[in-house]
Design an enzyme around this catalytic site. Structure first.
Site, PDB file in Angstrom:
ATOM      1  N   SER A  21      54.464  34.194  41.907  1.00 15.55           N
ATOM      2  CA  SER A  21      55.174  33.541  40.813  1.00 15.55           C
ATOM      3  C   SER A  21      55.122  34.420  39.573  1.00 15.55           C
ATOM      4  CB  SER A  21      54.519  32.193  40.527  1.00 15.55           C
ATOM      5  OG  SER A  21      54.895  31.748  39.249  1.00 15.55           O
ATOM      6  N   VAL A  29      44.372  42.947  33.700  1.00 16.14           N
ATOM      7  CA  VAL A  29      43.549  43.840  32.893  1.00 16.14           C
ATOM      8  C   VAL A  29      42.649  44.726  33.761  1.00 16.14           C
ATOM      9  CG1 VAL A  29      43.541  42.601  30.694  1.00 16.14           C
ATOM     10  CG2 VAL A  29      41.913  41.964  32.481  1.00 16.14           C
ATOM     11  N   ALA A  32      40.319  49.946  35.747  1.00 15.80           N
ATOM     12  CA  ALA A  32      39.440  51.032  36.169  1.00 15.80           C
ATOM     13  C   ALA A  32      39.058  50.803  37.627  1.00 15.80           C
ATOM     14  CB  ALA A  32      38.189  51.059  35.299  1.00 15.80           C
ATOM     15  N   LYS A  60      39.476  59.440  36.681  1.00 16.91           N
ATOM     16  CA  LYS A  60      38.193  58.849  36.256  1.00 16.91           C
ATOM     17  C   LYS A  60      37.066  59.496  37.051  1.00 16.91           C
ATOM     18  CE  LYS A  60      35.602  54.528  36.402  1.00 16.91           C
ATOM     19  NZ  LYS A  60      35.542  53.157  36.930  1.00 16.91           N
ATOM     20  N   PRO A  78      28.055  58.909  37.515  1.00 10.92           N
ATOM     21  CA  PRO A  78      29.114  59.816  37.988  1.00 10.92           C
ATOM     22  C   PRO A  78      29.624  59.459  39.378  1.00 10.92           C
ATOM     23  CG  PRO A  78      26.978  60.779  38.443  1.00 10.92           C
ATOM     24  CD  PRO A  78      26.709  59.419  37.857  1.00 10.92           C
ATOM     25  N   VAL A 170      50.162  22.130  49.430  1.00 11.23           N
ATOM     26  CA  VAL A 170      49.716  22.828  50.644  1.00 11.23           C
ATOM     27  C   VAL A 170      49.581  21.774  51.743  1.00 11.23           C
ATOM     28  CG1 VAL A 170      47.910  24.301  51.624  1.00 11.23           C
ATOM     29  CG2 VAL A 170      48.428  24.448  49.176  1.00 11.23           C
ATOM     30  N   LEU A 315      40.269  37.620  43.382  1.00 16.60           N
ATOM     31  CA  LEU A 315      39.628  36.618  42.525  1.00 16.60           C
ATOM     32  C   LEU A 315      39.579  35.251  43.197  1.00 16.60           C
ATOM     33  CD1 LEU A 315      41.327  37.698  39.166  1.00 16.60           C
ATOM     34  CD2 LEU A 315      39.127  38.436  40.091  1.00 16.60           C
ATOM     35  N   THR A 326      34.502  46.901  40.054  1.00  8.70           N
ATOM     36  CA  THR A 326      34.355  46.627  41.482  1.00  8.70           C
ATOM     37  C   THR A 326      35.374  45.647  42.067  1.00  8.70           C
ATOM     38  OG1 THR A 326      32.580  45.155  40.746  1.00  8.70           O
ATOM     39  CG2 THR A 326      31.939  47.200  41.808  1.00  8.70           C
ATOM     40  N   ILE A 328      38.739  45.494  42.260  1.00  6.93           N
ATOM     41  CA  ILE A 328      39.810  46.050  43.091  1.00  6.93           C
ATOM     42  C   ILE A 328      39.198  46.639  44.364  1.00  6.93           C
ATOM     43  CG2 ILE A 328      41.637  47.827  43.178  1.00  6.93           C
ATOM     44  CD1 ILE A 328      42.138  47.170  40.172  1.00  6.93           C
TER      45      ILE A 328
END
Ligand SMILES: Cc1cc2nc3c(=O)[nH]c(=O)nc-3n(C[C@H](O)[C@H](O)[C@H](O)COP(=O)(O)OP(=O)(O)OC[C@H]3O[C@@H](n4cnc5c(N)ncnc54)[C@H](O)[C@@H]3O)c2cc1C
Length: 484
Positions: A21, A29, A32, A60, A78, A170, A315, A326, A328
């Site tokens: 949607s 957001v 990174a 990065k 690193p 649903v 999520l 972490t 993604i």
């Protein structure tokens, strides 16, 4: 990500139908990433320069932590090794010995990724493992609102159908309890055998419909809000995400090609939204490009990610704050497992349990790693830092910290995202220095150790200095102008 991966990797098994949607939109957001995303993109056949141009991405090399162990401290986590990465004894044992015999230079001086990041340099890693320039990895910082449509085009190009619309209901099978169909506001009904819930924090199928309980981890990770605001980039383009500890949380700074993302992640138990907004606006280094936006969340995960014929990805299955970029990665991990365990005809309970066990491991280990950043600190300048410094931590983390403190041992994992160098960077960076070291690091004489370490340090600096400036590298490799 899920639609594109299933369409690409399981073209004969999965007939993918994506429902989204635009009115609801994405969180957007998440900017990174971790180096694993490169394998994801490669698996989809994505051309790196094209992807970076389209998503305004930068390179990065790690994360720059400021003011964490104490105010004024800084260290870099690193993507790469300390030392050459091929020593019989892990490099940090030699460093610990040197540090005990005579004050050693910072551990970061012995890492290619860190030295490059400090000098704002970037070149792609050398494929020859014998070369010092092969001892680092890299990820991207990108505009997530551009990555999602980029992937959508790929998914559709591979045959996934997409329906724009809001799911309002649903349908469950009265006998089995499985999901049978989703109904859209338009009245359309979409049936399926397997449903992947990528609906974000609302967890429409897994949480709301199937009522899978949420395990709350806020006693260890009390941050539950973020205020985000992009600004113009007015500082050099660093190949790094910066995370700066604040009075009641921390602030991110993520440089992209066209702007810098900023946000303050905080705990509403310790600071108000207004005060956090003000602190962010006051700290941002560049002209604001939008009004500050507040997001709410809760640390933790659904007890199981795969329930009946529904798999929560992203999520919808859980959230761990973005301190180590972490989320993604967790999406990617779930997709990889989903592809591996994709049902042939019937869903096997054994496969489902194993999927859930492996996802739990990923979450648990990231959770411990995140808690470490808060707990190992000397900061006592605010109620927030007093709380996290003195809170009790999971036994699994306590054991790891004790082991490292005693003789520099890093508890090894078979699965999970963060390997030795990550733990070492954070332990030592936050001030947890081992009491002793692996006895094999005593083999060289003191003189030989000191000379070899100094020579290596100089070699690292010279190799980094010979690389192009990060911005120049991007302008050559993947400038925005190339974007379609
Ligand atoms: C403050 C903050 C900072 C973050 N920073 C990072 C970071 O630096 N790195 C990182 O890896 N991750 C980060 N994340 C996490 C990252 O943003 C998410 O992992 C990423 O956005 C993916 O989210 P998602 O797809 O699960 O959910 P969302 O982005 O919320 O997408 C949900 C999708 O479901 C659709 N949808 C929802 N309800 C309905 C409905 N009823 N009908 C139809 N469609 C529906 C929406 O349209 C949308 O397409 C951050 C998160 C937050 C909150």
């Amino acid at each position: 990500m899920t639609a594109a991966a299933l369409a690409k990797l399981l073209p004969r098994r999965a007939d993918v139908h994506l429902v989204e949607s635009e009115a609801i939109g994405i969180v957007g957001v998440g900017e990174a990433t971790l180096p694993h995303i490169r394998h994801f993109n490669e698996g989809l056949g994505i051309d790196e320069a094209d992807f970076m141009a389209a998503t305004r991405a930068t390179f990065k090399l790690g994360i720059d932590f400021r003011d964490w162990g104490k105010i004024g401290d800084s260290y870099i986590h690193p993507f790469g090794t300390f030392g050459r990465g091929n020593h019989e004894v892990d490099f940090h044992h030699y460093w610990t010995r040197l540090n005990q015999e005579t004050e050693a230079p910072p551990l970061g001086d012995f890492s290619m990724a860190i030295m490059m990041a400090q000098l704002n340099r970037f070149a792609l890693p050398d494929p020859d493992p014998a070369k010092l320039q092969s001892t680092f990895g890299y990820a991207y910082q990108f505009d997530a609102t551009l990555f999602a449509p980029y992937l959508r085009r790929i998914a559709e190009g591979l045959g996934a159908r997409r329906t724009e619309g809001r799911i309002v209901d649903v349908e469950l099978n009265g006998e089995t309890g499985d999901i049978e169909a989703v109904k859209l506001q338009s009245g359309e009904r979409i049936e399926g055998d397997l449903f992947v819930d990528c609906s974000g924090f609302v967890s429409l199928l897994l949480g709301k419909t199937l009522e899978e309980p949420f395990e709350d981890w806020s006693q260890w990770l009390p941050n539950d809000r973020a205020v985000a605001m992009p600004c113009r980039t007015e500082t050099p383009l660093a190949p790094l995400t910066s995370v700066i500890a604040m009075e009641s949380g921390w602030r991110w700074r993520i440089p992209l090609q066209h702007r810098t993302g900023n946000g303050y992640v905080y705990s509403s138990a310790f600071i108000s939204d207004d005060a956090a907004r003000e602190a962010l606006v006051g700290a941002v280094e560049g002209e604001a490009l939008a009004e500050p936006r507040v997001l709410k969340f809760q640390a933790g995960r659904r007890r199981r990610s795969w329930v009946r014929n529904c798999i929560g990805v992203g999520l919808a299955s859980g959230f761990l704050e973005p301190l180590e970029s972490t989320s993604i990665y967790l999406i990617q991990a779930a997709i990889t497992l989903l592809v591996e365990f994709f049902p042939e005809k019937e869903i096997s309970p054994l496969d489902r349990d194993e999927f859930n066990r492996l996802i739990d491991l990923e979450y648990d280990r990231i959770r411990d790693f995140l808690i470490l950043h808060y707990h190992v600190t000397q900061r006592a300048d605010s109620p927030f830092w007093d709380y996290v410094r003195t809170m009790s931590v999971p036994d699994s983390l306590k054991e790891k910290m004790d082991m490292f403190r005693r003789h520099g041992r890093v508890v090894k994992y078979r699965e999970g995202v963060f390997l030795d160098a990550s733990w070492i960077a954070v332990y030592i960076g936050q001030g947890l220095v081992p009491d002793s070291y692996d006895m094999r690091a005593q083999l060289p004489t003191s003189e030989r150790l000191r000379t070899a370490m100094q020579a290596f340090r100089e070699e690292v600096r010279a190799a980094a200095e010979a690389m192009p400036d990060h911005r120049a590298q991007i302008e050559r490799y993947c400038p925005m102008a190339q974007a379609a």
